[in-house]
Motif scaffolding. Structure first.
Motif, PDB file in Angstrom:
ATOM      1  N   LYS A  28       0.841  -1.207   0.000  1.00 25.98           N
ATOM      2  CA  LYS A  28       0.000   0.000   0.000  1.00 25.98           C
ATOM      3  C   LYS A  28       0.873   1.254   0.000  1.00 25.98           C
ATOM      4  CE  LYS A  28      -4.099  -1.910   2.276  1.00 25.98           C
ATOM      5  NZ  LYS A  28      -4.971  -1.858   3.482  1.00 25.98           N
TER       6      LYS A  28
ATOM      7  N   CYS B  51       2.546   1.672  -3.440  1.00 26.10           N
ATOM      8  CA  CYS B  51       1.616   2.024  -4.517  1.00 26.10           C
ATOM      9  C   CYS B  51       0.927   3.371  -4.310  1.00 26.10           C
ATOM     10  CB  CYS B  51       0.547   0.935  -4.656  1.00 26.10           C
ATOM     11  SG  CYS B  51       1.188  -0.665  -5.203  1.00 26.10           S
ATOM     12  N   ASP B  52       1.180   4.020  -3.188  1.00 31.89           N
ATOM     13  CA  ASP B  52       0.541   5.311  -2.916  1.00 31.89           C
ATOM     14  C   ASP B  52       0.958   6.339  -3.966  1.00 31.89           C
ATOM     15  OD1 ASP B  52      -0.912   7.261  -1.471  1.00 31.89           O
ATOM     16  OD2 ASP B  52       0.952   7.971  -0.557  1.00 31.89           O
TER      17      ASP B  52
ATOM     18  N   THR C  57       0.443   6.111  -7.277  1.00 29.28           N
ATOM     19  CA  THR C  57       0.776   5.582  -8.602  1.00 29.28           C
ATOM     20  C   THR C  57       0.014   6.318  -9.694  1.00 29.28           C
ATOM     21  OG1 THR C  57       1.174   3.382  -7.668  1.00 29.28           O
ATOM     22  CG2 THR C  57       0.842   3.514 -10.042  1.00 29.28           C
ATOM     23  N   PHE C  58      -1.307   6.481  -9.496  1.00 29.75           N
ATOM     24  CA  PHE C  58      -2.165   7.205 -10.430  1.00 29.75           C
ATOM     25  C   PHE C  58      -2.923   8.276  -9.665  1.00 29.75           C
ATOM     26  CE2 PHE C  58      -2.039   2.691 -11.845  1.00 29.75           C
ATOM     27  CZ  PHE C  58      -1.315   2.865 -13.023  1.00 29.75           C
TER      28      PHE C  58
ATOM     29  N   TRP D  87      -6.004   8.562  -9.360  1.00 29.91           N
ATOM     30  CA  TRP D  87      -7.144   7.961  -8.669  1.00 29.91           C
ATOM     31  C   TRP D  87      -6.739   6.922  -7.632  1.00 29.91           C
ATOM     32  CZ3 TRP D  87      -6.763   2.807  -9.692  1.00 29.91           C
ATOM     33  CH2 TRP D  87      -6.132   2.433 -10.888  1.00 29.91           C
ATOM     34  N   GLY D  88      -5.435   6.621  -7.538  1.00 32.11           N
ATOM     35  CA  GLY D  88      -4.988   5.607  -6.594  1.00 32.11           C
ATOM     36  C   GLY D  88      -4.270   4.472  -7.308  1.00 32.11           C
ATOM     37  N   ASP D  89      -4.514   3.226  -6.889  1.00 25.82           N
ATOM     38  CA  ASP D  89      -3.886   2.055  -7.506  1.00 25.82           C
ATOM     39  C   ASP D  89      -4.730   0.824  -7.163  1.00 25.82           C
ATOM     40  OD1 ASP D  89      -2.199   0.094  -8.538  1.00 25.82           O
ATOM     41  OD2 ASP D  89      -0.381   1.094  -7.855  1.00 25.82           O
ATOM     42  N   TYR D  90      -4.872  -0.049  -8.156  1.00 28.54           N
ATOM     43  CA  TYR D  90      -5.671  -1.251  -7.956  1.00 28.54           C
ATOM     44  C   TYR D  90      -4.896  -2.383  -7.279  1.00 28.54           C
ATOM     45  CZ  TYR D  90      -3.202  -3.472 -11.852  1.00 28.54           C
ATOM     46  OH  TYR D  90      -2.226  -4.016 -12.659  1.00 28.54           O
ATOM     47  N   VAL D  91      -3.566  -2.330  -7.298  1.00 29.81           N
ATOM     48  CA  VAL D  91      -2.770  -3.465  -6.834  1.00 29.81           C
ATOM     49  C   VAL D  91      -3.093  -3.867  -5.390  1.00 29.81           C
ATOM     50  CG1 VAL D  91      -0.427  -4.246  -6.298  1.00 29.81           C
ATOM     51  CG2 VAL D  91      -0.914  -3.210  -8.516  1.00 29.81           C
TER      52      VAL D  91
ATOM     53  N   GLY E 216       1.045  -5.416 -13.287  1.00 30.27           N
ATOM     54  CA  GLY E 216       1.209  -4.845 -11.957  1.00 30.27           C
ATOM     55  C   GLY E 216       2.630  -4.521 -11.549  1.00 30.27           C
TER      56      GLY E 216
ATOM     57  N   ARG F 226       5.476  -2.610 -10.197  1.00 31.30           N
ATOM     58  CA  ARG F 226       5.612  -1.395  -9.389  1.00 31.30           C
ATOM     59  C   ARG F 226       7.011  -1.364  -8.790  1.00 31.30           C
ATOM     60  NH1 ARG F 226       1.555  -1.058 -11.768  1.00 31.30           N
ATOM     61  NH2 ARG F 226      -0.556  -0.572 -11.020  1.00 31.30           N
TER      62      ARG F 226
END
Length: 279
Positions: free
Chosen positions: A19, A22-23, A25-26, A28-32, A74, A76
């Motif tokens: 988490k 991935c903070d 990443t996009f 809107w957030g991240d799906y991973v 995915g 990252r």
């Protein structure tokens, strides 16, 4: 890198570090982080993480989507370790995992604007195979209700539809199927039949698309067939999704296809390139 880089399988206990990694990443957030447990439990895939000492600095997932075909997704890398070789090590580990599962080809997708990742793919022998556009719906329920409905009806695809569906997708084209690149052979169409909706005229399918959802998002792909029939099919599937409370609607399609009849309600949000290489 002050400590040696190691690759190991991902663990449930890694989620807090994932988490954090991935903070941002996009926008809107991240799906991973949302799919971490699913990836861990998937017997058809390998979830790999890169560590510097005890610190998790990268991750990736490789899965056999069809017999002999691997999908890499995915990837990252911690922002402080980018351009330090972490992505290369993860890519090599992914290819080795795919070979160990008996895969003969590997594929992945990269945003058209992501030039560094495209360079990494080229370094490992990946070649661009096709491009897919992701269209986002900015319209309303009233926009859908105003559309004319062509002759025919929308329904779930059945096993009896498979020959007609194979005719709609000739030559087993490579397409983005719910965020994984797959060749649409009869075997693949059979496997994804439960997601396929068709528009029927005269007792036969004349258009088709695939429907799936995640949380409150409707994810469509593989639109094919008569444009008027596709318009009717989209209206049916999307109206149903809005009734179910979906708030985000998108459709992935081969570059060059545009949503029929009511294109102003759509915007092309981004373009994905599918790369592939033999193993």
């Amino acid at each position: 890198m002050s400590a040696p880089l190691t690759i190991r399988p991902g663990l449930p206990a890694d989620l807090p570090a994932v988490k954090s990694l991935c903070d941002g990443t996009f926008d809107w957030g991240d799906y991973v982080p949302e799919v971490w447990k699913y990836w861990l439990d998937d017997p058809g895939g390998d979830l790999l993480v890169a560590c510097l000492g005890e610190e998790l600095v990268g991750l990736t997932h490789v899965v056999c989507v069809d017999k002999g075909e691997a999908w890499l997704e995915g990837m990252r890398v911690h922002r402080d370790q980018r351009r330090a070789g972490v992505a290369s090590v993860l890519t090599q580990a992914s290819l080795e995992a795919a070979r160990a599962r008996g895969c003969r080809v590997a594929r992945l997708s990269i945003d058209l604007r992501n030039l560094p990742s495209q360079g990494l793919a080229a370094k490992f022998g990946f070649m661009p195979a096709c491009t897919n556009d992701i269209w986002a719906w900015d319209g309303t329920a009233a926009d859908l209700a105003a559309l004319a409905v062509p002759e025919g009806r929308a329904r779930q695809a059945t096993a009896a539809d498979l020959p007609a569906l194979a005719g709609l997708y000739p030559s087993a084209p490579l397409r983005l199927v719910h965020w994984k690149g797959r060749r649409l052979s009869r075997q693949v169409l059979r496997r994804i039949r439960s997601t396929l909706r068709v528009w029927e005229q005269g007792g036969a399918p004349v258009a088709a698309l695939s429907r799936d959802h995640w949380d409150r998002s409707l994810d469509m792909c593989l639109p094919c067939g008569d444009p008027a029939a596709i318009s009717g099919l989209l209206r049916s599937v999307m109206s149903e999704a809005l009734t179910e409370g979906m708030t985000e609607i998108s459709i992935a399609a081969i570059t060059g296809w545009v949503p029929p009849a009511w294109q102003p309600a759509w915007r092309c949000s981004f373009r994905q390139i599918i790369f592939e290489r033999p193993l």
